[in-house]
Structure formats: structure tokens, C-alpha cells
Design an enzyme around this catalytic site. Structure first.
Site, mmCIF file in Angstrom:
data_model
loop_
_atom_site.group_PDB
_atom_site.id
_atom_site.type_symbol
_atom_site.label_atom_id
_atom_site.label_comp_id
_atom_site.label_asym_id
_atom_site.label_seq_id
_atom_site.Cartn_x
_atom_site.Cartn_y
_atom_site.Cartn_z
ATOM 1 N N TYR A 144 -85.991 -37.326 -56.464
ATOM 2 C CA TYR A 144 -85.185 -37.747 -57.140
ATOM 3 C C TYR A 144 -84.505 -38.729 -57.340
ATOM 4 O O TYR A 144 -84.773 -40.461 -57.084
ATOM 5 C CB TYR A 144 -84.182 -37.423 -55.525
ATOM 6 C CG TYR A 144 -82.456 -38.384 -55.481
ATOM 7 C CD1 TYR A 144 -81.883 -38.066 -56.374
ATOM 8 C CD2 TYR A 144 -82.006 -38.980 -54.238
ATOM 9 C CE1 TYR A 144 -80.329 -38.025 -56.466
ATOM 10 C CE2 TYR A 144 -81.277 -39.591 -54.586
ATOM 11 C CZ TYR A 144 -79.798 -38.828 -55.559
ATOM 12 O OH TYR A 144 -78.622 -39.287 -55.663
ATOM 13 N N ASP A 163 -83.655 -32.896 -58.195
ATOM 14 C CA ASP A 163 -82.441 -33.850 -58.973
ATOM 15 C C ASP A 163 -83.443 -34.897 -59.973
ATOM 16 O O ASP A 163 -83.770 -36.016 -60.289
ATOM 17 C CB ASP A 163 -81.382 -33.865 -58.506
ATOM 18 C CG ASP A 163 -80.476 -35.094 -58.864
ATOM 19 O OD1 ASP A 163 -80.393 -35.404 -60.534
ATOM 20 O OD2 ASP A 163 -79.698 -35.086 -58.054
ATOM 21 N N ASN A 165 -81.917 -36.377 -62.417
ATOM 22 C CA ASN A 165 -80.244 -36.795 -63.082
ATOM 23 C C ASN A 165 -80.457 -37.236 -64.963
ATOM 24 O O ASN A 165 -80.239 -38.021 -65.360
ATOM 25 C CB ASN A 165 -81.184 -38.246 -62.246
ATOM 26 C CG ASN A 165 -79.485 -38.398 -61.858
ATOM 27 O OD1 ASN A 165 -78.302 -37.494 -61.515
ATOM 28 N ND2 ASN A 165 -80.053 -39.154 -60.495
ATOM 29 N N ASP A 173 -72.273 -30.111 -54.491
ATOM 30 C CA ASP A 173 -72.136 -30.189 -55.908
ATOM 31 C C ASP A 173 -73.385 -30.019 -56.794
ATOM 32 O O ASP A 173 -73.185 -29.498 -57.771
ATOM 33 C CB ASP A 173 -71.841 -31.922 -55.838
ATOM 34 C CG ASP A 173 -72.649 -32.802 -55.606
ATOM 35 O OD1 ASP A 173 -73.771 -32.718 -55.085
ATOM 36 O OD2 ASP A 173 -72.554 -33.900 -56.160
#
Length: 198
Positions: free
Chosen positions: A52, A91, A93, A188
């Protein structure tokens, strides 16, 4: 693995049907390992990394930190790759290319689409690693994994592709498919699935 100082701030988990040979938490640098962002499981033929990656933040207040993180994470993955090939899920990002978000022109200075973050991701790929979804589906548009809860974004498919399966490029011959499960609700983000013949 989770953030020690800020409860609920960040964290990752890894569930395995087969017990790994070993498990490592973090990337071996204290400044980056306090937020519980990486778990690495070693298997006989490969490593599996879940990550993450830190967000550059509202107003890009953590962009400089994000750049340091990217360099350290890339070095860690290169070190793993020298021992055995790996798959990395998480994720990350960043929306790497304009095709990876709905509104690229309006987001050039937004966290996740700054030139610095995109360059960092490009440097990771250039180090010998592959984005499995774009390898298989290089021109597929509107393939997103994240939608803000605001402005009915998911129903309109105004999203970003922030979640990835990356692999050591020498594992590409084992790659079968890389899927985005955009119909799965409940967050989300949506799940992604990687199929490998290892």
C-alpha cells in the site's frame, strides 16, 4: 501489518492457502516501515509482495516523502528479484498513463498523477518489472480500480487505475490473465485478480 502510531491510517494483509517459506514485514528501512505498508511472502518459485504505497497527500504535502519511498521500494524489489522473481499486488497510488484515469488533463497536479509519481512508477517498470494488466490490455480504456465517493463517480465511471499486479518480467511466460473486478462493490476500490501458471 499496520501503522504503529496512527491507528487505522494504513496497513496490508496477506492470506495464503499454502504456508510461505518465510514472511517479511516492511522493506528494511525504519523511516518507511512504521506505517505497515508491505508484506513479503517467500515461496519456492517466487516472492509475493503486497503493498500500500503512500499517497502524496492533499496539496502534495508528502510528495517528497513519496519520492523517497518509491526509490526505497524499487531498491527492495530489485533486491528480491536478484534472489527470485516476484509478483507484487496492491494499491500503488499512481495512475501511470493518461489512459489510467478519466480526467488526465485536470489532474496533472493531483496526488497520484504528478509527473514525479508517474516517473517513479516508470522507473520501477524500467528496472525489469511489468504491469500485467497493461501488458495484456495495452489500449483498453475506462479500466479503473478506484472511484471517489463524491459526485456519484462510480456510477459515471469517473475513476483511476491505482491497483496493480506487477511481476518480474521473466515471469511473463507464466502470465495467464490480469482482471479488474469493477462490478464488485463494497469499497471505493474494487478487487483485481491475477492468474499465473507457476
Amino acid at each position: 501489518a499496520c501503522a504503529g502510531a496512527k491507528e487505522g491510517y494504513s496497513g496490508v494483509a496477506l492470506l495464503c492457502k499454502t504456508e510461505p517459506l518465510s514472511i517479511t514485514y516492511g522493506i528494511g528501512e525504519e523511516q518507511h516501515d512504521q506505517e505497515g505498508r508491505v508484506i513479503t511472502a517467500e515461496f519456492p518459485s517466487h516472492f509475493l509482495v503486497t503493498a500500500y504505497v503512500p499517497n502524496a497527500g492533499r496539496g502534495l504535502v508528502r510528495l517528497e516523502y513519496r519520492q523517497r519511498w518509491d526509490a526505497a521500494f524499487r531498491a527492495d524489489l530489485r533486491g528480491l528479484d536478484a534472489r527470485s522473481p516476484w509478483c507484487c499486488a496492491g494499491d500503488l497510488n499512481v495512475a501511470h498513463a493518461e489512459i489510467d484515469l478519466k480526467n488526465p488533463k485536470g489532474n496533472k497536479k493531483s496526488a497520484g498523477f504528478t509527473p514525479e509519481e508517474r516517473q517513479g512508477f516508470g522507473e520501477l517498470l524500467a528496472a525489469g518489472f511489468t504491469d500485467t494488466f497493461r501488458h495484456l490490455y495495452p489500449d483498453t480504456p475506462h479500466a479503473y480500480t478506484f472511484w471517489t465517493y463524491m459526485m456519484n463517480a462510480r456510477a459515471k465511471n469517473v475513476g483511476w487505475r491505482l491497483d496493480y499486479f506487477l511481476v518480474s518480467t521473466r515471469l511473463l511466460e507464466a502470465l495467464c490473465d490480469s482482471k479488474i473486478r469493477s462490478q464488485a462493490m463494497g469499497s471505493d476500490h474494487c478487487p483485481i485478480t491475477l492468474y499465473m501458471a507457476l
